[in-house]
Design an enzyme around this catalytic site. Structure first.
Site, PDB file in Angstrom:
ATOM      1  CG  HIS A 290      10.465  -8.488   2.344  1.00  0.00           C
ATOM      2  ND1 HIS A 290      11.433  -8.215   3.296  1.00  0.00           N
ATOM      3  CD2 HIS A 290      10.079  -9.770   2.554  1.00  0.00           C
ATOM      4  CE1 HIS A 290      11.608  -9.273   4.056  1.00  0.00           C
ATOM      5  NE2 HIS A 290      10.796 -10.239   3.631  1.00  0.00           N
ATOM      6  CB  SER A 440      16.334  -3.188  -1.882  1.00  0.00           C
ATOM      7  OG  SER A 440      15.903  -2.298  -2.886  1.00  0.00           O
ATOM      8  CG  HIS A 441      14.368  -6.333   2.350  1.00  0.00           C
ATOM      9  ND1 HIS A 441      13.271  -6.044   3.136  1.00  0.00           N
ATOM     10  CD2 HIS A 441      15.235  -5.298   2.519  1.00  0.00           C
ATOM     11  CE1 HIS A 441      13.477  -4.886   3.757  1.00  0.00           C
ATOM     12  NE2 HIS A 441      14.661  -4.414   3.394  1.00  0.00           N
ATOM     13  CE1 TYR A 442      16.022  -6.396  -4.472  1.00  0.00           C
ATOM     14  CE2 TYR A 442      18.414  -6.192  -4.484  1.00  0.00           C
ATOM     15  CZ  TYR A 442      17.171  -5.633  -4.680  1.00  0.00           C
ATOM     16  OH  TYR A 442      17.067  -4.327  -5.091  1.00  0.00           O
TER      17      TYR A 442
END
Length: 501
Positions: A290, A440-442
Site C-alpha cells: 500500500h 509497510s504492508h508487504y
C-alpha cells in the site's frame, strides 16, 4: 541435531501464533528467529514507533530504484520476537470483507471473509462489540484510543461535516466510513504478538525458542522437506522434523528462503547456480504493498505530542475507480508525515491527512541478490506502474482536501504546505510520485491458489513439496483494504487449525 514435530521459521506475528497454538498439544515445537530475544525499551512506547525504523529491530531493507520515481524506498520490517508487530504503528484493522471474498474469486476457496472470521475472533478479546463479528477471550486486546488526540477528534468531525459516513466498528471488516480504529495498545503500552502469544507460554517444556538464528536452507529428501539447517553465530545446527516445517518469515523472508533452498522460478535459480528442487514461478512474484501520499498542513496552533500511534482515526472509502470494493484509506496524522526528501513544517507545527492506496493494481517481485542467506534481496514493488493506481490516489487526495477544508479542522488549519492549494492536474500526479512512502504492508509473494502462479494450495502446503507449509502475509493473493497485521494473526490462527487437524 534435534528432532521436532514442528519447526516454525520466523518469530514474528505469525510465528508467535503458530508456536503458541502448535505447542498446546504437547508435541515438540521449535521456533527460530533471526533477531534478538530482548525487546528494545522504545517498543513498548506507542508514539516512539518511528524511532524503531533503522534500529536493530529492523531488517532495514530498501527497494530497487522505482520506475515511477527513480529513487529507492525504505522498507522497514521487524527483526526480533514479535517481528513487525513489535515495530509497526499498531493499527489493528481487518480489511473490508470484499478484499477476502476476492481471494475466493481468484480460486483461493476457503479463504473468504466468512471462512476467516472464526480465526479473526479467536485472536482477540474485545468489549462492547457485536459478538457475531468480534471475538471474546482471545490473547489480543485491541481497542480504540482511550485518550484521544484533538487532531483525530477534529478530523472525524470534519469527515462527517463533509458528508462521509461514520462507522460503528471500522475495524470489523463490514463497513465503509470513518471512525476511531482499534489499536494494539493496552494500558498505554504496545501489545505485540510476542507479548500476547509467546511470552505467556515460554515455560512450556515442549517448546524451544532459538533467537539470533539465521536459517541457511531447507533440507530435502527429493520432494519431501525433512528439516532445515541454521546457524547461530559461527555454529551450524540441523533441526530434523517428523511433522512439518512451517515458514512464517514474512513476505520477504519466506520466498527468500524458498529460493535459497531451490524452490522458485527455475531460470532465476539457475542463473545463481542454485540446484532446482521445484520450479515454482510464483515464488517472489505478485508482490504488492500500500503506497501512501498525503496533504501536509502547517498548523494554526501548536500540535500536542501524541501519546498513541499518531493515527487514531481511519476512513475507508470507495472512489469507484477500482471497481472491487473500498480502495482508499484516509488517516488523520498528528505529525507532518511526508517523504524525507520534501520540506515541510516541524513536528509540533503541522499535521497530515494521509491517503493510502488500498487496492493497487501494480504488482512487483522479489529476487535474490546472491546466495548468502543474510543478504538483502532485490525488492521491486513496482509502485504506480499501473496508471489506475495514480488515478485512485488523485481521487483520494481530492477527498482529503474536501475534509481538510471542513469547519471542524479550521482551528488547526494554517495553510496547506504540501503540495500547496494550487497544485492540481498533472502537477498533483507528479506530487504523488515525489511524496511516495510505503505503508509497510508487504504481501503476496507466495500466493495461495491453484493456478500456475500460486505457491501454496488452500491448505497452505507448498505445491509439489510435502511436509512444508507457508503461513504469513506472503500467502495473500491480492491486497486487503486495511493494515495487514490483524489479517496475519488470522492467517496464522487458521494455519494452526489446519495443521493440527
Amino acid at each position: 541435531m534435534r528432532s521436532y514435530e514442528y519447526v516454525v521459521v520466523g518469530g514474528g506475528t505469525a510465528g508467535c501464533v503458530l508456536a503458541a497454538r502448535l505447542s498446546e498439544d504437547g508435541v515438540r515445537v521449535l521456533l527460530l528467529e533471526a533477531g534478538n530475544a530482548r525487546p528494545l525499551e522504545s517498543m513498548a512506547v506507542p508514539p516512539a514507533w518511528p524511532s524503531l525504523m533503522g534500529s536493530t529491530a529492523d531488517w532495514a531493507d530498501q527497494t530497487v530504484p522505482q520506475q515511477a520515481t527513480g529513487t529507492r524506498v525504505a522498507w522497514p520490517r521487524g527483526r526480533g520476537l514479535g517481528g513487525s508487530s513489535s515495530i509497526n504503528a499498531m493499527n489493528f484493522v481487518r480489511g473490508h470483507r470484499a478484499s477476502y471474498d476476492a481471494w475466493v474469486t481468484a480460486d483461493a476457496k476457503g479463504w473468504g471473509f466468512d471462512d476467516l472470521l472464526p480465526a479473526f475472533k479467536r485472536s482477540e478479546h474485545t468489549e462492547g462489540r457485536d459478538p457475531m463479528v468480534r471475538g471474546v477471550g482471545g490473547p489480543l486486546r485491541p481497542g480504540p484510543a482511550v485518550q484521544r488526540h484533538p487532531i483525530a477528534e477534529a478530523g472525524l468531525e470534519a469527515a462527517e461535516q463533509a458528508g462521509f459516513p461514520i462507522a460503528r466498528d471500522i475495524s470489523g471488516g463490514l463497513e465503509e466510513g470513518f471512525a476511531f480504529c482499534d489499536l494494539s495498545i493496552v494500558d498505554g503500552r504496545r501489545q505485540s504478538a510476542a507479548d500476547a502469544y509467546l511470552t505467556p507460554i515460554l515455560s512450556r517444556p515442549n517448546l524451544d525458542v532459538v533467537t539470533d538464528a539465521l536459517v541457511d536452507r531447507l533440507l530435502m529428501d527429493g520432494d519431501r522437506c525433512r528439516g532445515l539447517e541454521y546457524h547461530v553465530g559461527a555454529g551450524t545446527s540441523v533441526a530434523e522434523c517428523t511433522g512439518e516445517v512451517v515458514l512464517a518469515a514474512g513476505t520477504i523472508g519466506t520466498p527468500q528462503l524458498l529460493m535459497l533452498s531451490g524452490i522458485g522460478p527455475a531460470d532465476h535459480l539457475e542463473d545463481l547456480g542454485i540446484e532446482v528442487v521445484a520450479d515454482l514461478p510464483g515464488v517472489g512474484a505478485n508482490l504488492h504493498d500500500h503506497p501512501m501520499c498525503g496533504l501536509v498542513y502547517e498548523s494554526a496552533q501548536p500540535v500536542p505530542h501524541g501519546i498513541n500511534n499518531h493515527g487514531e482515526v481511519q476512513g475507508l472509502l470507495s472512489t469507484g475507480i477500482g471497481g472491487h470494493g473500498p480502495d482508499v484509506q484516509i488517516m488523520f496524522v498528528d505529525v507532518p508525515l511526508r517523504a524525507e526528501s520534501l520540506p515541510g513544517p516541524a513536528i509540533g507545527h503541522g499535521y497530515a491527512i494521509m491517503v493510502s492506496l488500498m487496492a493497487p493494481f501494480s504488482r512487483g517481485s522479489l529476487r535474490l541478490a546472491g546466495i548468502s542467506p543474510g543478504a538483502h534481496p532485490l525488492i521491486d514493488p513496482a509502485y504506480y506502474t499501473d496508471q489506475r493506481d495514480v488515478d485512485i490516489v488523485v481521487a483520494g487526495l481530492r477527498i482529503a482536501r474536501e475534509i481538510g477544508a471542513a469547519p471542524a479542522l479550521s482551528p488547526w488549519c494554517g495553510r496547506e504546505a504540501l503540495p500547496g492549494p494550487d497544485v492540481r492536474g498533472e502537477e498533483l500526479r507528479s506530487y504523488i510520485r515525489s511524496n511516495l512512502r510505503s505503508y509497510s504492508h508487504y504481501a503476496g509473494t507466495c500466493a495461495v491458489g491453484t493456478d500456475d502462479r500460486s505457491v501454496v494450495d488452500t491448505s497452505l502446503h507448498v505445491h509439489g513439496i510435502s511436509n512444508l507449509r507457508v503461513a504469513d502475509a506472503s500467502v495473500m493473493p491480492s491486497p486487503i483494504s486495511a493494515n495487514t497485521n490483524a489479517t496475519v494473526y488470522a492467517i496464522a490462527e487458521r494455519a494452526a487449525e489446519l495443521i493440527r487437524s
